[in-house]
Design a protein around this motif. Structure first.
Motif, short mmCIF file in Angstrom:
data_model
loop_
_atom_site.label_atom_id
_atom_site.label_comp_id
_atom_site.label_asym_id
_atom_site.label_seq_id
_atom_site.Cartn_x
_atom_site.Cartn_y
_atom_site.Cartn_z
N UNK A 61 11.12 -5.45 0.51
CA UNK A 61 10.27 -4.84 1.74
C UNK A 61 9.36 -5.92 2.23
N UNK A 62 9.07 -5.75 3.42
CA UNK A 62 8.14 -6.85 4.20
C UNK A 62 6.65 -6.49 3.45
N UNK A 63 6.09 -7.65 3.58
CA UNK A 63 4.56 -7.37 2.86
C UNK A 63 4.53 -8.04 1.62
N UNK A 64 5.11 -7.20 0.80
CA UNK A 64 5.24 -7.69 -0.63
C UNK A 64 6.64 -7.06 -1.23
N UNK A 65 7.36 -7.55 -1.95
CA UNK A 65 8.42 -7.02 -2.27
C UNK A 65 8.25 -5.97 -3.46
N UNK A 66 9.41 -5.15 -3.73
CA UNK A 66 9.16 -4.20 -4.88
C UNK A 66 8.69 -4.59 -6.15
N UNK A 67 8.92 -6.03 -6.60
CA UNK A 67 8.65 -6.30 -7.72
C UNK A 67 7.06 -6.70 -7.91
N UNK A 68 6.63 -7.43 -6.70
CA UNK A 68 5.48 -7.64 -6.78
C UNK A 68 4.35 -6.37 -6.57
N UNK A 69 4.98 -5.41 -5.68
CA UNK A 69 4.30 -4.06 -5.88
C UNK A 69 3.91 -3.54 -7.00
N UNK A 70 5.16 -3.45 -7.81
CA UNK A 70 5.17 -3.02 -9.12
C UNK A 70 4.12 -3.56 -10.04
N UNK A 71 4.12 -4.97 -9.97
CA UNK A 71 3.29 -5.76 -10.79
C UNK A 71 1.55 -5.36 -10.51
N UNK A 72 1.41 -5.27 -9.14
CA UNK A 72 0.27 -4.77 -8.78
C UNK A 72 -0.34 -3.47 -9.30
N UNK A 73 0.68 -2.54 -8.89
CA UNK A 73 0.46 -1.22 -9.42
C UNK A 73 0.27 -1.24 -10.94
N UNK A 74 1.10 -1.73 -11.87
CA UNK A 74 0.99 -1.60 -13.25
C UNK A 74 -0.40 -2.38 -13.64
N UNK A 75 -0.89 -3.63 -13.01
CA UNK A 75 -1.97 -4.00 -13.54
C UNK A 75 -3.18 -3.23 -13.36
N UNK A 76 -3.16 -2.36 -12.37
CA UNK A 76 -4.44 -1.32 -11.98
C UNK A 76 -4.04 -0.07 -12.42
N UNK A 77 -2.90 0.35 -12.64
CA UNK A 77 -2.57 1.71 -13.07
C UNK A 77 -1.43 1.85 -14.04
#
Length: 215
Positions: A61-77
């Motif tokens: 995905x543009x902006x942030x790839x799925x791995x980066x998104x997953x990492x960000x989400x799991x860090x907060x939630x």
């Protein structure tokens, strides 16, 4: 999550696929898409705003790839279950996903068939891998077993049998059915194996099995 709808975020930069994915998911009365995004940055923003149980993310995905998104989400939630969608059969991406703590890994070519099974599995706190991805990984398994930091000889024959089936990407439910034992017994074996091998963290046993056990 048993008596309430499972609240899901979906993210993919292809609008037709995103719409189709939502339709497949919401065809099940116990599933609800509460938000959707067409890029990684928006997916992160929505995941932190909305009360979600699960996020289904395209890897590319543009902006942030799925791995980066997953990492960000799991860090907060950390309680949110993550399922990744990918068009690519790539071992390195899969291992990175496991390292982050992703629960499901689904090939987009089979997403219509696999996604509901993936949601059901991760909702039971189990991992899910598309069968075609499992077959690919088994064919391209790393056969290097020179890592001497773990003592496989400490495992009982039953535990070794379980570990070999984990290396074949079989779920707790599949192992239980194959060995005619309860899922609880399999779970207990998995915990004991992880303890003996000094493994900790989500997906650590699966990662170890992939790296060190020949199927």
């Amino acid at each position: 999550m048993d008596n309430e709808k499972i609240k899901i975020l979906i993210a993919d930069d292809h609008p037709i696929f995103l719409k189709g994915l939502q339709e497949v998911i919401e065809d099940k009365p116990h599933l609800e898409v509460v938000c959707k995004a067409d890029n990684g940055t928006e997916a992160i923003r929505l995941a932190l705003i909305y009360d979600i149980d699960m996020a289904i993310l395209d890897i590319d995905m543009p902006g942030a790839n799925g791995l980066q998104v997953a990492e960000q989400i799991l860090a907060k939630k950390p309680g949110v279950a993550i399922i990744l969608l990918t068009m690519h059969k790539a071992r390195d991406g899969f291992l990175k996903a496991l390292e982050i703590g992703v629960s499901g890994y689904v090939l987009k070519e089979n997403a219509v068939v696999d996604i509901i099974n993936a949601i059901a599995a991760v909702n039971r706190y189990q991992s899910y891998i598309s069968p075609e991805m499992s077959s690919f990984l088994l064919k391209h398994k790393n056969r290097n077993r020179n890592d001497v930091s773990f003592r496989l000889e400490s495992l009982t024959p039953s535990e070794m049998n379980i570990l070999e089936k984990v290396a074949q990407y079989k779920s707790t439910k599949e192992i239980a059915e194959e060995l005619f034992i309860s899922e609880k017994t399999v779970s207990n074996h998995r915990m004991n194996i992880a303890k003996k091998l000094d493994l900790s963290g989500k997906n650590s046993l699966l990662r170890f099995a992939i790296e060190h056990i020949s199927a």
